[in-house]
Every structure is written in C-alpha cells, then in structure tokens.
Design a protein around this motif. Sequence first.
Motif, PDB file in Angstrom:
ATOM      1  N   LEU A  21       0.862  -1.179   0.000  1.00 27.18           N
ATOM      2  CA  LEU A  21       0.000   0.000   0.000  1.00 27.18           C
ATOM      3  C   LEU A  21       0.896   1.225   0.000  1.00 27.18           C
ATOM      4  O   LEU A  21       1.768   1.361   0.862  1.00 27.18           O
ATOM      5  CB  LEU A  21      -0.904   0.007   1.239  1.00 27.18           C
ATOM      6  N   LEU A  22       0.707   2.090  -0.963  1.00 29.03           N
ATOM      7  CA  LEU A  22       1.422   3.365  -1.051  1.00 29.03           C
ATOM      8  C   LEU A  22       0.387   4.443  -0.774  1.00 29.03           C
ATOM      9  O   LEU A  22      -0.586   4.587  -1.530  1.00 29.03           O
ATOM     10  CB  LEU A  22       2.022   3.498  -2.453  1.00 29.03           C
ATOM     11  N   PHE A  23       0.551   5.176   0.334  1.00 31.64           N
ATOM     12  CA  PHE A  23      -0.518   6.063   0.803  1.00 31.64           C
ATOM     13  C   PHE A  23       0.000   7.446   1.160  1.00 31.64           C
ATOM     14  O   PHE A  23       1.107   7.616   1.655  1.00 31.64           O
ATOM     15  CB  PHE A  23      -1.182   5.452   2.054  1.00 31.64           C
ATOM     16  N   ASN A  24      -0.857   8.416   0.915  1.00 34.97           N
ATOM     17  CA  ASN A  24      -0.676   9.777   1.414  1.00 34.97           C
ATOM     18  C   ASN A  24      -2.036  10.459   1.376  1.00 34.97           C
ATOM     19  O   ASN A  24      -2.900  10.092   0.585  1.00 34.97           O
ATOM     20  CB  ASN A  24       0.304  10.576   0.546  1.00 34.97           C
ATOM     21  N   CYS A  25      -2.240  11.395   2.247  1.00 35.57           N
ATOM     22  CA  CYS A  25      -3.390  12.288   2.155  1.00 35.57           C
ATOM     23  C   CYS A  25      -2.928  13.664   2.604  1.00 35.57           C
ATOM     24  O   CYS A  25      -1.910  13.794   3.282  1.00 35.57           O
ATOM     25  CB  CYS A  25      -4.584  11.792   2.968  1.00 35.57           C
ATOM     26  N   THR A  26      -3.655  14.676   2.198  1.00 30.93           N
ATOM     27  CA  THR A  26      -3.269  16.040   2.556  1.00 30.93           C
ATOM     28  C   THR A  26      -3.592  16.296   4.026  1.00 30.93           C
ATOM     29  O   THR A  26      -4.493  15.671   4.602  1.00 30.93           O
ATOM     30  CB  THR A  26      -3.996  17.060   1.667  1.00 30.93           C
ATOM     31  N   ASP A  28      -5.224  18.463   5.473  1.00 25.95           N
ATOM     32  CA  ASP A  28      -6.578  18.901   5.798  1.00 25.95           C
ATOM     33  C   ASP A  28      -7.556  17.724   5.897  1.00 25.95           C
ATOM     34  O   ASP A  28      -8.719  17.910   6.224  1.00 25.95           O
ATOM     35  CB  ASP A  28      -7.078  19.940   4.789  1.00 25.95           C
ATOM     36  N   ARG A  29      -7.090  16.513   5.637  1.00 23.94           N
ATOM     37  CA  ARG A  29      -7.903  15.299   5.766  1.00 23.94           C
ATOM     38  C   ARG A  29      -7.574  14.608   7.094  1.00 23.94           C
ATOM     39  O   ARG A  29      -6.476  14.724   7.605  1.00 23.94           O
ATOM     40  CB  ARG A  29      -7.610  14.317   4.635  1.00 23.94           C
ATOM     41  N   ASP A  30      -8.533  13.855   7.585  1.00 26.92           N
ATOM     42  CA  ASP A  30      -8.326  13.085   8.806  1.00 26.92           C
ATOM     43  C   ASP A  30      -7.875  11.681   8.399  1.00 26.92           C
ATOM     44  O   ASP A  30      -8.675  10.911   7.856  1.00 26.92           O
ATOM     45  CB  ASP A  30      -9.624  13.016   9.606  1.00 26.92           C
ATOM     46  N   PRO A  31      -6.592  11.331   8.623  1.00 28.55           N
ATOM     47  CA  PRO A  31      -6.120  10.014   8.187  1.00 28.55           C
ATOM     48  C   PRO A  31      -6.879   8.857   8.832  1.00 28.55           C
ATOM     49  O   PRO A  31      -7.044   7.808   8.222  1.00 28.55           O
ATOM     50  CB  PRO A  31      -4.640   9.999   8.559  1.00 28.55           C
ATOM     51  N   GLN A  32      -7.369   9.043  10.036  1.00 30.31           N
ATOM     52  CA  GLN A  32      -8.159   8.001  10.713  1.00 30.31           C
ATOM     53  C   GLN A  32      -9.402   7.674   9.886  1.00 30.31           C
ATOM     54  O   GLN A  32      -9.752   6.510   9.719  1.00 30.31           O
ATOM     55  CB  GLN A  32      -8.546   8.477  12.119  1.00 30.31           C
ATOM     56  N   LYS A  33     -10.072   8.702   9.358  1.00 27.17           N
ATOM     57  CA  LYS A  33     -11.297   8.499   8.591  1.00 27.17           C
ATOM     58  C   LYS A  33     -11.033   7.868   7.231  1.00 27.17           C
ATOM     59  O   LYS A  33     -11.937   7.269   6.647  1.00 27.17           O
ATOM     60  CB  LYS A  33     -12.042   9.822   8.419  1.00 27.17           C
ATOM     61  N   THR A 156      -3.156   5.073  -3.181  1.00 32.23           N
ATOM     62  CA  THR A 156      -4.425   5.725  -2.865  1.00 32.23           C
ATOM     63  C   THR A 156      -4.252   6.791  -1.783  1.00 32.23           C
ATOM     64  O   THR A 156      -3.194   6.937  -1.201  1.00 32.23           O
ATOM     65  CB  THR A 156      -5.478   4.679  -2.437  1.00 32.23           C
ATOM     66  N   GLY A 157      -5.342   7.518  -1.540  1.00 32.81           N
ATOM     67  CA  GLY A 157      -5.365   8.511  -0.475  1.00 32.81           C
ATOM     68  C   GLY A 157      -5.268   9.937  -0.969  1.00 32.81           C
ATOM     69  O   GLY A 157      -5.825  10.838  -0.375  1.00 32.81           O
ATOM     70  N   SER A 158      -4.545  10.147  -2.067  1.00 34.93           N
ATOM     71  CA  SER A 158      -4.330  11.502  -2.578  1.00 34.93           C
ATOM     72  C   SER A 158      -4.244  11.479  -4.093  1.00 34.93           C
ATOM     73  O   SER A 158      -3.464  10.710  -4.674  1.00 34.93           O
ATOM     74  CB  SER A 158      -3.021  12.059  -2.004  1.00 34.93           C
ATOM     75  N   LEU A 159      -5.031  12.327  -4.729  1.00 31.47           N
ATOM     76  CA  LEU A 159      -4.940  12.430  -6.187  1.00 31.47           C
ATOM     77  C   LEU A 159      -3.581  12.965  -6.610  1.00 31.47           C
ATOM     78  O   LEU A 159      -3.094  12.644  -7.688  1.00 31.47           O
ATOM     79  CB  LEU A 159      -6.061  13.307  -6.730  1.00 31.47           C
ATOM     80  N   TYR A 160      -2.965  13.790  -5.770  1.00 33.32           N
ATOM     81  CA  TYR A 160      -1.616  14.280  -6.077  1.00 33.32           C
ATOM     82  C   TYR A 160      -0.645  13.099  -6.161  1.00 33.32           C
ATOM     83  O   TYR A 160       0.170  13.016  -7.074  1.00 33.32           O
ATOM     84  CB  TYR A 160      -1.123  15.260  -5.010  1.00 33.32           C
ATOM     85  N   LEU A 161      -0.734  12.189  -5.200  1.00 33.22           N
ATOM     86  CA  LEU A 161       0.154  11.023  -5.180  1.00 33.22           C
ATOM     87  C   LEU A 161      -0.085  10.139  -6.405  1.00 33.22           C
ATOM     88  O   LEU A 161       0.859   9.736  -7.087  1.00 33.22           O
ATOM     89  CB  LEU A 161      -0.067  10.215  -3.894  1.00 33.22           C
ATOM     90  N   VAL A 162      -1.346   9.847  -6.703  1.00 35.24           N
ATOM     91  CA  VAL A 162      -1.687   9.018  -7.857  1.00 35.24           C
ATOM     92  C   VAL A 162      -1.224   9.692  -9.149  1.00 35.24           C
ATOM     93  O   VAL A 162      -0.592   9.061 -10.002  1.00 35.24           O
ATOM     94  CB  VAL A 162      -3.200   8.724  -7.896  1.00 35.24           C
ATOM     95  N   GLY A 163      -1.503  10.980  -9.304  1.00 34.15           N
ATOM     96  CA  GLY A 163      -1.105  11.707 -10.508  1.00 34.15           C
ATOM     97  C   GLY A 163       0.404  11.762 -10.679  1.00 34.15           C
ATOM     98  O   GLY A 163       0.916  11.564 -11.794  1.00 34.15           O
ATOM     99  N   ASP A 164       1.124  12.008  -9.585  1.00 36.00           N
ATOM    100  CA  ASP A 164       2.581  12.056  -9.670  1.00 36.00           C
ATOM    101  C   ASP A 164       3.156  10.692 -10.028  1.00 36.00           C
ATOM    102  O   ASP A 164       4.124  10.596 -10.795  1.00 36.00           O
ATOM    103  CB  ASP A 164       3.179  12.546  -8.348  1.00 36.00           C
ATOM    104  N   LEU A 165       2.567   9.623  -9.494  1.00 30.29           N
ATOM    105  CA  LEU A 165       3.055   8.289  -9.828  1.00 30.29           C
ATOM    106  C   LEU A 165       2.786   7.987 -11.308  1.00 30.29           C
ATOM    107  O   LEU A 165       3.658   7.450 -12.003  1.00 30.29           O
ATOM    108  CB  LEU A 165       2.408   7.225  -8.948  1.00 30.29           C
ATOM    109  N   LEU A 166       1.604   8.329 -11.803  1.00 28.26           N
ATOM    110  CA  LEU A 166       1.315   8.122 -13.214  1.00 28.26           C
ATOM    111  C   LEU A 166       2.305   8.896 -14.095  1.00 28.26           C
ATOM    112  O   LEU A 166       2.757   8.384 -15.119  1.00 28.26           O
ATOM    113  CB  LEU A 166      -0.122   8.539 -13.532  1.00 28.26           C
ATOM    114  N   LYS A 167       2.655  10.086 -13.674  1.00 29.98           N
ATOM    115  CA  LYS A 167       3.640  10.884 -14.424  1.00 29.98           C
ATOM    116  C   LYS A 167       5.011  10.197 -14.419  1.00 29.98           C
ATOM    117  O   LYS A 167       5.682  10.120 -15.452  1.00 29.98           O
ATOM    118  CB  LYS A 167       3.753  12.285 -13.825  1.00 29.98           C
TER     119      LYS A 167
END
Length: 170
Positions: A21-26, A28-33, A156-167
């Motif tokens: 699992l490769l994860f990140n969230c910004t 302003d998000r609650d990682p617990q949720k 998952t977790g962040s569109l920035y992470l997914v987009g950067d990985l796709l790039k």
Amino acid sequence: KDDNATGTSSDDDEGKLQRVLLFNCTPDRDPQKLLKPLAETLAARGVFPHHTLFVPPDSTYMKLGPAGAPPELTWQVNMRSTWQDINSGRRISETTRQGVKVMPLPLPPGILSHAALPAAQESINGAVLPNLQMALDWLRKRARETPALRLQVLVTGSLYLVGDLLKLLG
C-alpha cells in the motif's frame, strides 16, 4: 489467479505475492477516517497489504512537480502512527500470516539515516519514504532482485500522489 472470492491466490500461499500500500493524504484530511475503512475493507476482502509505505507527493495545490527543498515528513510519520494504531495486532510483516511466511521487503540502504527522516521512521506496520521516486525505484529494484516475487501495489489517499506516480510511470 484468484482461488476464492476473498482475493487470495495460490501465489500468495506460496509466499510469492506481496501486496504494498502506497498512501498519502493532505493534512486537511483526517487520516483516521481514510485509513480505518481502507484497512477494514482490505482485510475483509483478504487483500490486506504486507507492507505499507507513506510517501509525500511531488505536487501540491500550489505547484505541480517536485519541490526544490527536501520534504518535511512529520505528516507521513503521523499517518504511519495512525495506521499502526488501527492495525495493532492485525499483521506482523516478518513472521507468518495464516501460516504463510511473509518475506520482508527491506528498505533502501541508507534510508534510516536520511536527513529528512525522524529517527524511528521504520516500523513493522509501515515505513516513511522521503519521495515518490525513491519508493518507485525501491519497488522496481525488489521486483528485479526477486523474479519469482509478484508485487501488487495499491496507490491511494491523494490524487496528487496518484497523478505524480502516473507521471513517473510515463
């Protein structure tokens, strides 16, 4: 190939399959949720990750692409701690799970002494890596070093992470 509806496969039974699992969230998000329902869903479907990596994205809402300064990783360490709290007792990456030996995926050499990382950045339930390119290089190296190993990576977790990985993947 899947042997049953839970997503376990004969490769998993032989210890050849490793889920990451490769994860990140910004912040302003609650990682617990985000992490708790993710962990529950993955466990219920029989596809809980063997290894979890917390990595900052290269892009932010202010800038696309890599930042010039080394990343500040306190947020990733916080998410890793949240993951540990949610999953305490659920998995032990270097022993067995359901009677199957889980092969550890060692971190890249020198990562424990990386200047941007807090001292105890590695744990049994996850690791913090300083950038996405390092995570991708590490996963590719592990796949090359162990040809029989199949890696399944959920990003998952962040569109920035997914987009950067796709790039990075082109």
